[in-house]
Design a protein around this motif. Sequence first.
Motif, PDB file in Angstrom:
ATOM      1  N   TYR A 194      12.590  -0.801   0.862  1.00 57.60           N
ATOM      2  CA  TYR A 194      11.529  -0.988   1.842  1.00 57.60           C
ATOM      3  C   TYR A 194      10.327  -0.150   1.443  1.00 57.60           C
ATOM      4  O   TYR A 194      10.468   0.992   0.978  1.00 57.60           O
ATOM      5  CB  TYR A 194      12.030  -0.556   3.224  1.00 57.60           C
ATOM      6  CG  TYR A 194      10.987  -0.526   4.309  1.00 57.60           C
ATOM      7  CD1 TYR A 194      10.628  -1.681   4.986  1.00 57.60           C
ATOM      8  CD2 TYR A 194      10.364   0.672   4.667  1.00 57.60           C
ATOM      9  CE1 TYR A 194       9.677  -1.649   5.995  1.00 57.60           C
ATOM     10  CE2 TYR A 194       9.414   0.718   5.674  1.00 57.60           C
ATOM     11  CZ  TYR A 194       9.078  -0.448   6.336  1.00 57.60           C
ATOM     12  OH  TYR A 194       8.135  -0.421   7.329  1.00 57.60           O
ATOM     13  N   LYS A 195       9.138  -0.718   1.625  1.00 55.95           N
ATOM     14  CA  LYS A 195       7.909   0.000   1.276  1.00 55.95           C
ATOM     15  C   LYS A 195       6.931  -0.096   2.436  1.00 55.95           C
ATOM     16  O   LYS A 195       6.713  -1.172   2.995  1.00 55.95           O
ATOM     17  CB  LYS A 195       7.284  -0.616   0.019  1.00 55.95           C
ATOM     18  CG  LYS A 195       5.961   0.032  -0.398  1.00 55.95           C
ATOM     19  CD  LYS A 195       5.421  -0.634  -1.656  1.00 55.95           C
ATOM     20  CE  LYS A 195       4.131   0.010  -2.130  1.00 55.95           C
ATOM     21  NZ  LYS A 195       3.613  -0.643  -3.358  1.00 55.95           N
ATOM     22  N   SER A 196       6.339   1.027   2.803  1.00 60.27           N
ATOM     23  CA  SER A 196       5.348   1.056   3.869  1.00 60.27           C
ATOM     24  C   SER A 196       3.976   1.365   3.281  1.00 60.27           C
ATOM     25  O   SER A 196       3.844   2.244   2.426  1.00 60.27           O
ATOM     26  CB  SER A 196       5.715   2.117   4.908  1.00 60.27           C
ATOM     27  OG  SER A 196       4.733   2.207   5.901  1.00 60.27           O
ATOM     28  N   VAL A 197       2.973   0.617   3.733  1.00 64.11           N
ATOM     29  CA  VAL A 197       1.586   0.839   3.313  1.00 64.11           C
ATOM     30  C   VAL A 197       0.789   1.250   4.544  1.00 64.11           C
ATOM     31  O   VAL A 197       0.841   0.575   5.572  1.00 64.11           O
ATOM     32  CB  VAL A 197       0.986  -0.431   2.691  1.00 64.11           C
ATOM     33  CG1 VAL A 197      -0.462  -0.191   2.279  1.00 64.11           C
ATOM     34  CG2 VAL A 197       1.819  -0.890   1.500  1.00 64.11           C
ATOM     35  N   PHE A 199      -6.385   0.154   1.130  1.00 59.30           N
ATOM     36  CA  PHE A 199      -5.258  -0.405   1.875  1.00 59.30           C
ATOM     37  C   PHE A 199      -4.975  -1.840   1.432  1.00 59.30           C
ATOM     38  O   PHE A 199      -3.832  -2.207   1.156  1.00 59.30           O
ATOM     39  CB  PHE A 199      -5.580  -0.362   3.374  1.00 59.30           C
ATOM     40  CG  PHE A 199      -4.555  -1.009   4.253  1.00 59.30           C
ATOM     41  CD1 PHE A 199      -3.376  -0.352   4.569  1.00 59.30           C
ATOM     42  CD2 PHE A 199      -4.773  -2.271   4.795  1.00 59.30           C
ATOM     43  CE1 PHE A 199      -2.429  -0.942   5.395  1.00 59.30           C
ATOM     44  CE2 PHE A 199      -3.835  -2.868   5.618  1.00 59.30           C
ATOM     45  CZ  PHE A 199      -2.666  -2.204   5.921  1.00 59.30           C
ATOM     46  N   LYS A 200      -6.022  -2.641   1.339  1.00 65.76           N
ATOM     47  CA  LYS A 200      -5.864  -4.043   0.926  1.00 65.76           C
ATOM     48  C   LYS A 200      -5.254  -4.130  -0.474  1.00 65.76           C
ATOM     49  O   LYS A 200      -4.344  -4.940  -0.714  1.00 65.76           O
ATOM     50  CB  LYS A 200      -7.217  -4.755   0.955  1.00 65.76           C
ATOM     51  CG  LYS A 200      -7.175  -6.182   0.439  1.00 65.76           C
ATOM     52  CD  LYS A 200      -8.562  -6.807   0.421  1.00 65.76           C
ATOM     53  CE  LYS A 200      -8.539  -8.150  -0.295  1.00 65.76           C
ATOM     54  NZ  LYS A 200      -9.882  -8.784  -0.339  1.00 65.76           N
ATOM     55  N   LYS A 201      -5.731  -3.294  -1.387  1.00 66.41           N
ATOM     56  CA  LYS A 201      -5.200  -3.293  -2.753  1.00 66.41           C
ATOM     57  C   LYS A 201      -3.707  -2.970  -2.750  1.00 66.41           C
ATOM     58  O   LYS A 201      -2.907  -3.614  -3.457  1.00 66.41           O
ATOM     59  CB  LYS A 201      -5.961  -2.269  -3.593  1.00 66.41           C
ATOM     60  CG  LYS A 201      -5.534  -2.182  -5.063  1.00 66.41           C
ATOM     61  CD  LYS A 201      -6.484  -1.246  -5.822  1.00 66.41           C
ATOM     62  CE  LYS A 201      -6.125  -1.182  -7.301  1.00 66.41           C
ATOM     63  NZ  LYS A 201      -4.838  -0.495  -7.544  1.00 66.41           N
ATOM     64  N   GLN A 202      -3.289  -1.991  -1.928  1.00 67.18           N
ATOM     65  CA  GLN A 202      -1.874  -1.616  -1.857  1.00 67.18           C
ATOM     66  C   GLN A 202      -1.033  -2.737  -1.254  1.00 67.18           C
ATOM     67  O   GLN A 202       0.108  -2.970  -1.682  1.00 67.18           O
ATOM     68  CB  GLN A 202      -1.726  -0.343  -1.025  1.00 67.18           C
ATOM     69  CG  GLN A 202      -2.299   0.891  -1.704  1.00 67.18           C
ATOM     70  CD  GLN A 202      -2.290   2.103  -0.793  1.00 67.18           C
ATOM     71  OE1 GLN A 202      -2.235   1.986   0.427  1.00 67.18           O
ATOM     72  NE2 GLN A 202      -2.351   3.288  -1.388  1.00 67.18           N
ATOM     73  N   VAL A 203      -1.588  -3.447  -0.274  1.00 70.07           N
ATOM     74  CA  VAL A 203      -0.872  -4.576   0.320  1.00 70.07           C
ATOM     75  C   VAL A 203      -0.665  -5.675  -0.713  1.00 70.07           C
ATOM     76  O   VAL A 203       0.432  -6.231  -0.852  1.00 70.07           O
ATOM     77  CB  VAL A 203      -1.636  -5.122   1.550  1.00 70.07           C
ATOM     78  CG1 VAL A 203      -1.046  -6.453   2.011  1.00 70.07           C
ATOM     79  CG2 VAL A 203      -1.608  -4.112   2.682  1.00 70.07           C
ATOM     80  N   ILE A 204      -1.708  -5.994  -1.466  1.00 68.58           N
ATOM     81  CA  ILE A 204      -1.613  -7.042  -2.486  1.00 68.58           C
ATOM     82  C   ILE A 204      -0.577  -6.657  -3.547  1.00 68.58           C
ATOM     83  O   ILE A 204       0.226  -7.487  -3.990  1.00 68.58           O
ATOM     84  CB  ILE A 204      -2.996  -7.293  -3.127  1.00 68.58           C
ATOM     85  CG1 ILE A 204      -3.927  -7.949  -2.098  1.00 68.58           C
ATOM     86  CG2 ILE A 204      -2.875  -8.172  -4.370  1.00 68.58           C
ATOM     87  CD1 ILE A 204      -5.369  -8.081  -2.560  1.00 68.58           C
ATOM     88  N   GLU A 205      -0.585  -5.388  -3.937  1.00 69.17           N
ATOM     89  CA  GLU A 205       0.364  -4.913  -4.955  1.00 69.17           C
ATOM     90  C   GLU A 205       1.807  -4.905  -4.439  1.00 69.17           C
ATOM     91  O   GLU A 205       2.747  -4.849  -5.235  1.00 69.17           O
ATOM     92  CB  GLU A 205      -0.032  -3.509  -5.416  1.00 69.17           C
ATOM     93  CG  GLU A 205      -1.314  -3.492  -6.241  1.00 69.17           C
ATOM     94  CD  GLU A 205      -1.802  -2.082  -6.535  1.00 69.17           C
ATOM     95  OE1 GLU A 205      -1.253  -1.131  -5.899  1.00 69.17           O
ATOM     96  OE2 GLU A 205      -2.727  -1.926  -7.353  1.00 69.17           O
ATOM     97  N   SER A 206       1.973  -4.969  -3.127  1.00 66.51           N
ATOM     98  CA  SER A 206       3.310  -4.937  -2.528  1.00 66.51           C
ATOM     99  C   SER A 206       3.924  -6.315  -2.401  1.00 66.51           C
ATOM    100  O   SER A 206       5.031  -6.452  -1.874  1.00 66.51           O
ATOM    101  CB  SER A 206       3.241  -4.283  -1.136  1.00 66.51           C
ATOM    102  OG  SER A 206       2.750  -2.968  -1.227  1.00 66.51           O
ATOM    103  N   GLN A 207       3.215  -7.350  -2.881  1.00 67.37           N
ATOM    104  CA  GLN A 207       3.693  -8.719  -2.738  1.00 67.37           C
ATOM    105  C   GLN A 207       3.585  -9.471  -4.061  1.00 67.37           C
ATOM    106  O   GLN A 207       2.788  -9.117  -4.924  1.00 67.37           O
ATOM    107  CB  GLN A 207       2.874  -9.454  -1.676  1.00 67.37           C
ATOM    108  CG  GLN A 207       2.906  -8.789  -0.310  1.00 67.37           C
ATOM    109  CD  GLN A 207       2.273  -9.659   0.743  1.00 67.37           C
ATOM    110  OE1 GLN A 207       2.923 -10.487   1.349  1.00 67.37           O
ATOM    111  NE2 GLN A 207       0.984  -9.489   0.938  1.00 67.37           N
ATOM    112  N   TYR A 208       4.375 -10.529  -4.169  1.00 64.08           N
ATOM    113  CA  TYR A 208       4.280 -11.400  -5.325  1.00 64.08           C
ATOM    114  C   TYR A 208       3.038 -12.282  -5.198  1.00 64.08           C
ATOM    115  O   TYR A 208       2.609 -12.630  -4.095  1.00 64.08           O
ATOM    116  CB  TYR A 208       5.515 -12.295  -5.428  1.00 64.08           C
ATOM    117  CG  TYR A 208       6.800 -11.558  -5.721  1.00 64.08           C
ATOM    118  CD1 TYR A 208       7.054 -11.051  -6.992  1.00 64.08           C
ATOM    119  CD2 TYR A 208       7.757 -11.369  -4.722  1.00 64.08           C
ATOM    120  CE1 TYR A 208       8.232 -10.380  -7.270  1.00 64.08           C
ATOM    121  CE2 TYR A 208       8.937 -10.687  -4.984  1.00 64.08           C
ATOM    122  CZ  TYR A 208       9.166 -10.197  -6.265  1.00 64.08           C
ATOM    123  OH  TYR A 208      10.327  -9.522  -6.525  1.00 64.08           O
TER     124      TYR A 208
END
Length: 539
Positions: free
Chosen positions: A153-156, A180-189
């Motif tokens: 699990y990863k939290s941003v 924040f947006k960059k970290q969200v994008i990096e957390s997904q395929y």
Amino acid sequence: MNLSQISFLDLPFNKLFQDYISNFQKLNSFYEVNPNSDEEIESALQAFNFQGDRNKTVELLKKFNKQFGAGKKTITSIEKLAEENAIAVVTGQQLTMLGGPLFTVYKILTAIHFAQKWQEQYNIPAVPVFWLADEDHDYDEIAGLGFPWKDDYKSVQLDKGSEVGQRVSEIELDTNFATFKKQVIESQYDTDFTDPLWRILDKCYSEGETIGMAFGKLILSLFEEYGVVLAGTAHTEIKEHLVSTMIQSVEKVEEQFQALKNQTDKLVSNGYHGQVHLQPSNLFWIDDDKKRIKLSYENNTWTVDDGDKSWTSAELIEEISEQPERFSPNVFLRPVLQNELLPDFAYIAGPGEISYYAQTKEFYSGFNQKMPVIMPRFSATLVESGIDRIFEKLPFEFADYNDRIEDLESKFIEKSDSPDIESIFDEWKKSIENVSEERVGEIKEVDPTLEGSSEKAIAAFFTELDKLKGKVYRSVKDQEKTQLNRIRKIKANLFPNANLQEREIASIYFLNKYGLDIWDELLEIFKNERPDSHKIIRL
């Protein structure tokens, strides 16, 4: 998609909620209507009478929703509320980043579900309304998103700005949002749905936009097709319309506190607890820096918690009359204002909300109102195909994965074809104990002072046996590594961060992976269901 279900009794839901679903007669005195009884719901519909001004409600809601770019279907829904027998099916939630966790979507889908169902079943206009919690100031509750990440699990988190303490709806997204947006994008395929999803998100969330406006725009972008209407109270004209109810909360402060206390005491005596701590005041003050500060009441004096201001009740009533926008309702007064603005026949609530509504029945009566029907929202876990494929390879049921990972691993080893390690070492220790008792006696006869040394030697041997048992378990774990990795992966998806998936995983994770129409598919699969059990939906 296909659906199965599991009882709420088998999952980590609070006792009151479990009784609310499966044993409502224990809670009958705390609510107006049994949500599990179609007969009671029909009777409540026949008796429903909105005491507010429908035309004024329509006028205010149109202005409110047009701020968010509301389309024709939302405006048509608002206009339906002018009809004498029209009802609102209301739900609400904090203004989370990028749509927040899954349960927010489940609330909206449940409101749409019952609005459609009751409109068709009873031939009445029924409108789904999402109440924006635009008065809330708890930044920490809204600033994070969770994602499945490498079988864990990863939290941003969106970094706090200087405005923390003011209502979240008023906070503007600053330069931290880009990170924040960059970290969200990096957390997904990256999928075929990524670009369409971000085209929607970027229209709603951008630097300089307030969190409240961004969240409202997103809700309408995703659900406007169903005529979802937005409502809230952080709006000057709506506050002016509700001023008499806020004044009443001052005039009858002691009576209303007693009403909440009576119901809460009764809850406790019935073996439950008060979900929300009680205070006489149900108002907050918005200071000159836009910070939302609790008002306290004692002996006809109202004070701001930081001590900078105070009023008598008469002075406070005058202040509310002149500046209603400077006052904000708490968790108990908000539903009463909601009832004043909307023909609120039913409220779609999560487990925690159902618990605090149990404190409010007498409180509503103090405002000459009745508590709406409190309907539980749909509760669900989405099982991806990769998880579903390995689920059957392991000897556990869905609810078992709520256990600690260490306990699951131990149970798996016990259930596997591996040697019964516990039995081996238990028997070994017992045989040593049997032999040792006789030998210690013999040594004691030789020299009584050596009895302690004898027992110490036995204890040391047992310690070494425990160490050996640990090594054997680790050896078995290594041999069963593939299966144990599967257990970890399943748990991380079904109960991420040791919690229900619906409370931890961002809804945009599934939009990004399965497409923008996934909520339409879920609504269809819920069509003939009731929210009386936890749904397991295999994608």
